[in-house]
Design a protein around this motif. Structure first.
Motif, short mmCIF file in Angstrom:
data_model
loop_
_atom_site.label_atom_id
_atom_site.label_comp_id
_atom_site.label_asym_id
_atom_site.label_seq_id
_atom_site.Cartn_x
_atom_site.Cartn_y
_atom_site.Cartn_z
N ASP A 153 0.85 -1.19 0.00
CA ASP A 153 0.00 0.00 0.00
C ASP A 153 0.88 1.24 0.00
O ASP A 153 2.12 1.16 0.09
N GLY A 154 0.28 2.41 -0.11
CA GLY A 154 1.05 3.62 -0.27
C GLY A 154 2.02 3.87 0.86
O GLY A 154 3.20 4.18 0.62
N ALA A 155 1.57 3.75 2.11
CA ALA A 155 2.45 4.02 3.25
C ALA A 155 3.60 3.02 3.30
O ALA A 155 4.75 3.40 3.56
N SER A 156 3.32 1.75 3.05
CA SER A 156 4.37 0.73 3.06
C SER A 156 5.36 0.96 1.92
O SER A 156 6.56 0.74 2.09
N ALA A 157 4.87 1.41 0.78
CA ALA A 157 5.75 1.67 -0.36
C ALA A 157 6.71 2.81 -0.05
O ALA A 157 7.87 2.79 -0.47
N VAL A 158 6.24 3.81 0.70
CA VAL A 158 7.15 4.89 1.13
C VAL A 158 8.19 4.34 2.09
O VAL A 158 9.39 4.63 1.98
N ASP A 159 7.75 3.52 3.05
CA ASP A 159 8.68 2.95 4.03
C ASP A 159 9.76 2.11 3.34
O ASP A 159 10.92 2.12 3.77
N GLU A 160 9.38 1.40 2.29
CA GLU A 160 10.34 0.56 1.58
C GLU A 160 11.23 1.36 0.63
O GLU A 160 12.26 0.87 0.18
N GLY A 161 10.82 2.59 0.31
CA GLY A 161 11.58 3.41 -0.63
C GLY A 161 11.14 3.28 -2.07
O GLY A 161 11.78 3.81 -2.97
N LEU A 162 10.02 2.58 -2.29
CA LEU A 162 9.57 2.35 -3.66
C LEU A 162 8.90 3.59 -4.25
O LEU A 162 8.94 3.80 -5.48
N VAL A 163 8.25 4.38 -3.42
CA VAL A 163 7.66 5.65 -3.86
C VAL A 163 8.15 6.76 -2.94
O VAL A 163 8.70 6.51 -1.86
N ASP A 164 7.92 7.99 -3.36
CA ASP A 164 8.48 9.13 -2.64
C ASP A 164 7.54 9.71 -1.59
O ASP A 164 7.99 10.20 -0.55
N ARG A 165 6.24 9.67 -1.87
CA ARG A 165 5.30 10.26 -0.92
C ARG A 165 3.94 9.60 -1.10
O ARG A 165 3.53 9.30 -2.23
N ALA A 166 3.25 9.38 0.03
CA ALA A 166 1.89 8.84 0.00
C ALA A 166 0.97 9.80 0.75
O ALA A 166 1.29 10.22 1.87
N VAL A 167 -0.14 10.14 0.12
CA VAL A 167 -1.10 11.07 0.72
C VAL A 167 -2.50 10.52 0.48
O VAL A 167 -2.70 9.65 -0.39
N PRO A 168 -3.49 10.99 1.23
CA PRO A 168 -4.86 10.56 0.96
C PRO A 168 -5.25 10.85 -0.50
O PRO A 168 -4.79 11.83 -1.09
N GLU A 169 -6.09 9.99 -1.02
CA GLU A 169 -6.49 10.12 -2.43
C GLU A 169 -6.99 11.52 -2.76
O GLU A 169 -6.68 12.06 -3.82
N ALA A 170 -7.75 12.12 -1.84
CA ALA A 170 -8.32 13.44 -2.10
C ALA A 170 -7.26 14.52 -2.24
O ALA A 170 -7.53 15.59 -2.82
N GLU A 171 -6.06 14.28 -1.72
CA GLU A 171 -4.99 15.28 -1.76
C GLU A 171 -3.96 15.01 -2.86
O GLU A 171 -3.07 15.84 -3.09
N LEU A 172 -4.07 13.87 -3.53
CA LEU A 172 -3.00 13.44 -4.42
C LEU A 172 -2.74 14.42 -5.56
O LEU A 172 -1.59 14.82 -5.80
N ALA A 173 -3.76 14.83 -6.26
CA ALA A 173 -3.58 15.73 -7.40
C ALA A 173 -2.97 17.06 -6.95
O ALA A 173 -2.09 17.62 -7.62
N GLU A 174 -3.42 17.57 -5.80
CA GLU A 174 -2.90 18.84 -5.30
C GLU A 174 -1.42 18.73 -4.94
O GLU A 174 -0.62 19.63 -5.26
N ARG A 175 -1.03 17.64 -4.28
CA ARG A 175 0.37 17.48 -3.88
C ARG A 175 1.26 17.28 -5.12
O ARG A 175 2.38 17.78 -5.17
N THR A 176 0.76 16.55 -6.11
CA THR A 176 1.52 16.39 -7.35
C THR A 176 1.70 17.73 -8.04
O THR A 176 2.78 18.04 -8.55
N GLU A 177 0.66 18.54 -8.05
CA GLU A 177 0.73 19.86 -8.66
C GLU A 177 1.77 20.73 -7.96
O GLU A 177 2.52 21.48 -8.61
N GLU A 178 1.85 20.64 -6.64
CA GLU A 178 2.86 21.39 -5.89
C GLU A 178 4.27 20.99 -6.31
O GLU A 178 5.16 21.83 -6.47
N LEU A 179 4.47 19.68 -6.46
CA LEU A 179 5.79 19.19 -6.90
C LEU A 179 6.12 19.70 -8.29
O LEU A 179 7.24 20.15 -8.55
#
Length: 260
Positions: free
Chosen positions: A174-200
């Protein structure tokens, strides 16, 4: 605003600003699994985008809340091994187009990124995911051989020990575990995902474009992903029966999820 590129499913291009391209894959069926034509279109589209010096960043996402569940395995049912190998060559060419694109490509992951969909995400420069999404490489159970390129992308992010565990078990994180493993950079609630990507994306676009391109080129040189070593993509002894069994089980329980 005109994209400057042809919008053709299963790859659709949108240009919300002069600096950013939004690239959406899939046709919302089979969890956006791509067939051979889809992988070809993705490769050609990314190559065209990379040739436009006005583009500063790309965001890659799947249609209707799912990233990409991999390749459309219905193409492999009763297919000869040459056709299957050709499918893997086409998907690998798409991954390498993303890696070689001179501008940053950001994966925005919802739903699932599994198998070739996981590799597509790993080929991107950065990965933002929803906490509810799942990502991983459940390919060994289907008689699919892990190529050096597949392994290299995962090892570069999580290291060899974790890569071995994830590849040997086919675990989906899942998203949080993927961050812990280093597979992804950030995990956020689905409702915030587009906004956080836009910030990046905004942060990247605000940097000097030549410096960003140089940074991507430097990291690519440092990683130096090994090319395929000629090992067949699949195990011909187990692959045909495994595909039939997987598709049969999916047809019984969830007929639209025929992908890996």
């Amino acid at each position: 605003m005109s994209t400057g590129f042809e919008d053709v499913p299963p790859v659709v291009v949108r240009r919300p600003s002069s600096e950013v391209v939004e690239l959406t894959v899939g046709d919302a069926t089979k969890r956006n699994a791509l067939n051979r034509a889809g992988w070809d279109l993705l490769r050609h589209t990314v190559e065209r985008i990379g040739g436009d010096e006005t583009v500063r960043a790309v965001v890659l996402r799947g249609r209707q809340g799912t990233f990409c569940a991999g390749s459309d395995m219905t193409e492999w049912l009763d297919a000869d091994m040459d056709s299957v190998e050709d499918s893997f060559a086409r998907m690998e060419a798409a991954f390498r187009a993303v890696e070689r694109c001179p501008i940053p490509v950001i994966a925005e992951i919802s739903g699932v990124a599994a198998g070739a969909g996981c590799q597509l995400a790993l080929a991107c420069d950065l990965r933002y995911t929803s906490t509810s999404a799942r990502i991983g490489m459940p390919i060994v159970r289907l008689g699919i051989n892990t190529s050096p390129s597949f392994a290299a992308r995962m090892v570069a992010l999580v290291g060899p020990a974790r890569a071995r565990r994830l590849l040997y078990t086919g675990e989906l994180l899942d998203g949080a575990s993927a961050v812990d493993e280093g597979l992804v950079d950030r995990a956020v609630p689905e409702a915030e995902l587009a906004e956080r990507t836009e910030e990046l994306l905004t942060t990247i676009v605000d940097q000097p474009p030549a410096a960003i391109r140089a940074a991507k080129a430097a990291v690519a040189t440092a990683l130096d992903h090994p090319p395929p070593n000629g090992t067949p993509a699949v195990d011909p002894e187990t692959f045909p029966a495994s595909i039939k069994g997987f598709l049969g089980a999916r047809a019984h329980s969830a007929p639209r999820h025929r992908s890996v």
